[in-house]
Design a protein around this motif. Structure first.
Motif, PDB file in Angstrom:
ATOM      1  N   VAL A 115     -16.303  14.211  26.290  1.00  0.00           N
ATOM      2  CA  VAL A 115     -16.902  14.667  24.967  1.00  0.00           C
ATOM      3  C   VAL A 115     -16.991  16.281  25.078  1.00  0.00           C
ATOM      4  O   VAL A 115     -17.794  16.619  26.219  1.00  0.00           O
ATOM      5  CB  VAL A 115     -18.359  14.135  24.930  1.00  0.00           C
ATOM      6  N   GLU A 116     -16.355  16.970  24.398  1.00  0.00           N
ATOM      7  CA  GLU A 116     -16.360  18.420  24.466  1.00  0.00           C
ATOM      8  C   GLU A 116     -17.795  19.222  24.901  1.00  0.00           C
ATOM      9  O   GLU A 116     -18.038  20.059  25.731  1.00  0.00           O
ATOM     10  CB  GLU A 116     -15.844  19.228  23.285  1.00  0.00           C
ATOM     11  N   LYS A 117     -18.618  18.670  24.108  1.00  0.00           N
ATOM     12  CA  LYS A 117     -19.987  19.211  23.996  1.00  0.00           C
ATOM     13  C   LYS A 117     -20.715  19.187  25.499  1.00  0.00           C
ATOM     14  O   LYS A 117     -21.257  19.882  26.006  1.00  0.00           O
ATOM     15  CB  LYS A 117     -20.913  18.677  23.125  1.00  0.00           C
ATOM     16  N   VAL A 118     -20.496  17.845  26.089  1.00  0.00           N
ATOM     17  CA  VAL A 118     -21.167  17.745  27.515  1.00  0.00           C
ATOM     18  C   VAL A 118     -20.252  18.224  28.398  1.00  0.00           C
ATOM     19  O   VAL A 118     -20.813  18.849  29.521  1.00  0.00           O
ATOM     20  CB  VAL A 118     -21.076  16.151  27.756  1.00  0.00           C
ATOM     21  N   GLN A 119     -19.046  18.472  28.414  1.00  0.00           N
ATOM     22  CA  GLN A 119     -17.959  19.234  29.216  1.00  0.00           C
ATOM     23  C   GLN A 119     -18.624  20.477  29.418  1.00  0.00           C
ATOM     24  O   GLN A 119     -18.562  21.195  30.400  1.00  0.00           O
ATOM     25  CB  GLN A 119     -16.613  18.773  28.849  1.00  0.00           C
ATOM     26  N   ILE A 120     -18.837  21.262  28.406  1.00  0.00           N
ATOM     27  CA  ILE A 120     -19.209  22.645  28.114  1.00  0.00           C
ATOM     28  C   ILE A 120     -20.450  22.910  28.765  1.00  0.00           C
ATOM     29  O   ILE A 120     -20.452  23.920  29.475  1.00  0.00           O
ATOM     30  CB  ILE A 120     -18.922  23.194  26.422  1.00  0.00           C
ATOM     31  N   ALA A 121     -21.284  21.904  28.566  1.00  0.00           N
ATOM     32  CA  ALA A 121     -22.571  22.089  29.130  1.00  0.00           C
ATOM     33  C   ALA A 121     -22.381  22.192  30.565  1.00  0.00           C
ATOM     34  O   ALA A 121     -23.097  22.930  31.495  1.00  0.00           O
ATOM     35  CB  ALA A 121     -23.615  21.003  28.549  1.00  0.00           C
ATOM     36  N   ALA A 122     -21.647  21.039  30.988  1.00  0.00           N
ATOM     37  CA  ALA A 122     -21.597  20.909  32.742  1.00  0.00           C
ATOM     38  C   ALA A 122     -20.892  22.212  33.214  1.00  0.00           C
ATOM     39  O   ALA A 122     -21.296  22.500  34.367  1.00  0.00           O
ATOM     40  CB  ALA A 122     -20.729  19.744  32.765  1.00  0.00           C
ATOM     41  N   LYS A 126     -12.937  26.872  23.356  1.00  0.00           N
ATOM     42  CA  LYS A 126     -14.214  26.892  23.691  1.00  0.00           C
ATOM     43  C   LYS A 126     -14.540  26.280  24.997  1.00  0.00           C
ATOM     44  O   LYS A 126     -15.277  27.037  26.023  1.00  0.00           O
ATOM     45  CB  LYS A 126     -15.223  25.899  22.863  1.00  0.00           C
ATOM     46  N   VAL A 127     -13.839  25.461  25.582  1.00  0.00           N
ATOM     47  CA  VAL A 127     -13.896  24.962  27.000  1.00  0.00           C
ATOM     48  C   VAL A 127     -12.976  26.058  27.805  1.00  0.00           C
ATOM     49  O   VAL A 127     -13.683  26.291  28.986  1.00  0.00           O
ATOM     50  CB  VAL A 127     -12.937  23.555  27.132  1.00  0.00           C
ATOM     51  N   ARG A 128     -12.110  26.760  27.310  1.00  0.00           N
ATOM     52  CA  ARG A 128     -11.567  27.687  28.306  1.00  0.00           C
ATOM     53  C   ARG A 128     -12.299  28.914  28.388  1.00  0.00           C
ATOM     54  O   ARG A 128     -12.428  29.378  29.579  1.00  0.00           O
ATOM     55  CB  ARG A 128     -10.052  28.076  27.673  1.00  0.00           C
ATOM     56  N   LYS A 129     -13.082  29.347  27.288  1.00  0.00           N
ATOM     57  CA  LYS A 129     -13.928  30.383  27.477  1.00  0.00           C
ATOM     58  C   LYS A 129     -14.967  29.979  28.428  1.00  0.00           C
ATOM     59  O   LYS A 129     -15.660  30.822  29.270  1.00  0.00           O
ATOM     60  CB  LYS A 129     -14.477  30.751  26.161  1.00  0.00           C
ATOM     61  N   ALA A 130     -15.717  28.620  28.243  1.00  0.00           N
ATOM     62  CA  ALA A 130     -16.627  28.420  29.219  1.00  0.00           C
ATOM     63  C   ALA A 130     -16.466  28.306  30.522  1.00  0.00           C
ATOM     64  O   ALA A 130     -17.167  28.912  31.486  1.00  0.00           O
ATOM     65  CB  ALA A 130     -17.272  26.946  28.669  1.00  0.00           C
ATOM     66  N   ALA A 131     -15.236  27.812  30.720  1.00  0.00           N
ATOM     67  CA  ALA A 131     -14.804  27.818  32.276  1.00  0.00           C
ATOM     68  C   ALA A 131     -14.764  29.432  32.839  1.00  0.00           C
ATOM     69  O   ALA A 131     -15.135  29.434  33.790  1.00  0.00           O
ATOM     70  CB  ALA A 131     -13.621  26.993  32.385  1.00  0.00           C
ATOM     71  N   LEU A 132     -13.838  30.226  32.133  1.00  0.00           N
ATOM     72  CA  LEU A 132     -13.542  31.594  32.502  1.00  0.00           C
ATOM     73  C   LEU A 132     -14.942  32.195  32.779  1.00  0.00           C
ATOM     74  O   LEU A 132     -15.286  32.941  33.842  1.00  0.00           O
ATOM     75  CB  LEU A 132     -13.075  32.326  31.799  1.00  0.00           C
TER      76      LEU A 132
END
Length: 442
Positions: A231-238, A265-271
């Motif tokens: 779930v992208e929402k949870v992954q980004i929060a993690a 969104k995930v790529r930006k959150a990770a970086l």
């Protein structure tokens, strides 16, 4: 109200169990009738008592143990509405009720005592009929948190932790997790860690956001498994939580998440998470993404390089500050320049640019985050103090008071004491809050 005789031989007579349930409110229970079919009358009686004000709380408390769930619900709603110190113990008890709506309303009432108005904007605020509609409330922004100097009663954190771990519904568990974050419930950390092992998206999400607010770095390794959540929402929060908790051991997992994901969104959150705990081994990653078309990736790269504080990057920041057309990019470049010692507050300087953004509704939050970080440096604080002498706009004064509350030290006290006498009540309020925060910290 007409009282019914205890000797009356009818279905209205009270059993010993009923008397026990009524306890302090026995006379009222007698008057309303505690037998089968009288729940509507008892619920109405609770509502009538609530109209009398906070002094009626002792009379309402017994109804938290009423055999009818509808009556118990009315009692909890009344106690939440009255909202005094005497509301806390019965609301703690109500968190153990087997009805999810009662658990949620009790949770909101406990938070409301420390965050006035929360019950009017919480999960049940616009719900007329409790049910699936409660889920939509979890999409609301969750950025509330009590001031660091506020001490929440331990039994409240304990009750909410128990609820987050195993409440009567996923909604009540998610609501309790959200409450623990707002109240900075560090003592419930084991409960939150258990909560994020749930199969429910909202429980996992609210638990992760709560960990962000509590900021206990020991929780970092416990959430790594959520970095690949489907779930992208949870992954980004993690991902965001991993960065905020500075779990450097997860740098490879963050890089993997960035490289594998097709989500911007995930790529930006990770970086961005990697930028919060920069390491020389990933310096090349930041340099590479400086050339991205995506502004978010450029911003994250600038932040990572800024925190590395390499003198060789000064030219990179100057170029970005001059060339970036959008505020987010210029602010990240300004942040880099300030971390490299450019702390002047004259016109067109990087620090002046960041402070100016406090007057912008759209970028105020970003400016606060950057300023909170750089203001840990005494040289930056000294420059900020000079700004107060120039009679800055209200939003600037409020924002800088918040910055000093988060990152100030003893040298900030005299400045804030002066600011607390400002004729504008909003400025005065923020200065006093900042003083309390600093005094609690030092």
């Amino acid at each position: 109200m007409r009282l019914v005789s205890l000797t009356r031989k009818s279905s209205w007579s009270l059993s010993a169990k009923s008397l026990s349930a009524c306890s302090v409110g026995v006379l009222l229970c007698v008057g309303l009738g505690f037998g089968q079919g009288d729940s509507k009358a008892r619920a109405k009686g609770v509502r009538d008592l609530a109209k009398q004000g906070a002094g009626a709380i002792p009379q309402i408390i017994p109804y938290i143990s009423d055999p009818d769930s509808g009556v118990r619900l009315e009692a909890v709603k009344a106690i939440v509405q009255l909202d005094t110190q005497n509301s806390l113990d019965p609301l703690v008890k109500a968190t153990s009720d087997n009805l999810p709506e009662i658990q949620i309303r009790a949770t909101e009432g406990l938070v409301n005592f420390y965050v006035p108005g929360y019950a009017q904007t919480g999960l049940t605020s616009s719900v007329k009929k409790f049910g699936t509609s409660i889920k939509s409330r979890f999409t609301d922004t969750n950025d509330q948190v009590v001031d660091s100097y506020i001490q929440v009663r331990p039994e409240i954190i304990q009750a909410l932790g128990k609820l987050a771990r195993g409440g009567g519904s996923m909604e009540s568990r998610a609501g309790a997790a959200r409450a623990l974050g707002i109240l900075r419930g560090r003592a419930a950390l084991p409960d939150l860690i258990q909560a994020i092992k749930s199969s429910d998206t909202e429980v996992n999400y609210e638990g992760l956001i709560a960990l962000q607010k509590i900021r206990d770095t020991s929780a970092g390794p416990e959430i790594v498994f959520r970095l690949r959540d489907p779930v992208e929402k949870v992954q980004i929060a993690a991902i965001e939580t991993t960065g905020l908790l500075e779990n450097r051991a997860a740098l490879n997992q963050l890089r993997d998440a960035m490289d594998r994901s097709k989500s911007a969104k995930v790529r930006k959150a990770a970086l961005t998470a990697m930028a919060m705990m920069p390491d020389q081994n990933i310096r090349s990653v930041f340099l590479y993404h400086l050339e991205e078309k995506d502004e978010g990736m450029r911003v994250a790269s600038l932040e990572g390089l800024a925190r590395m504080r390499a003198a060789s990057d000064l030219g990179t920041f100057k170029k970005a500050f001059d060339d970036e057309k959008k505020p987010a990019g210029r602010m990240a470049a300004a942040f880099g320049l300030v971390t490299h010692g450019q702390v002047e507050m004259t016109e067109f300087t990087p620090l002046r640019y960041l402070v100016n953004q406090l007057n912008s509704a759209g970028y105020r939050g970003v400016a606060l985050a950057y300023l909170n970080e750089v203001a840990r440096d005494s040289a930056v604080r000294q420059a900020i103090y000079q700004d107060f002498q120039q009679s800055p706009p209200k939003d600037e004064k409020v924002g800088l008071a918040q910055v000093l509350g988060a990152s100030g030290d003893r040298d900030s006290l005299s400045v804030l004491q002066t600011l607390s006498k400002d004729p504008d009540p909003d400025v005065d309020k923020e200065a006093l809050r900042a003083l309390q925060s600093i005094r609690a910290r030092i």
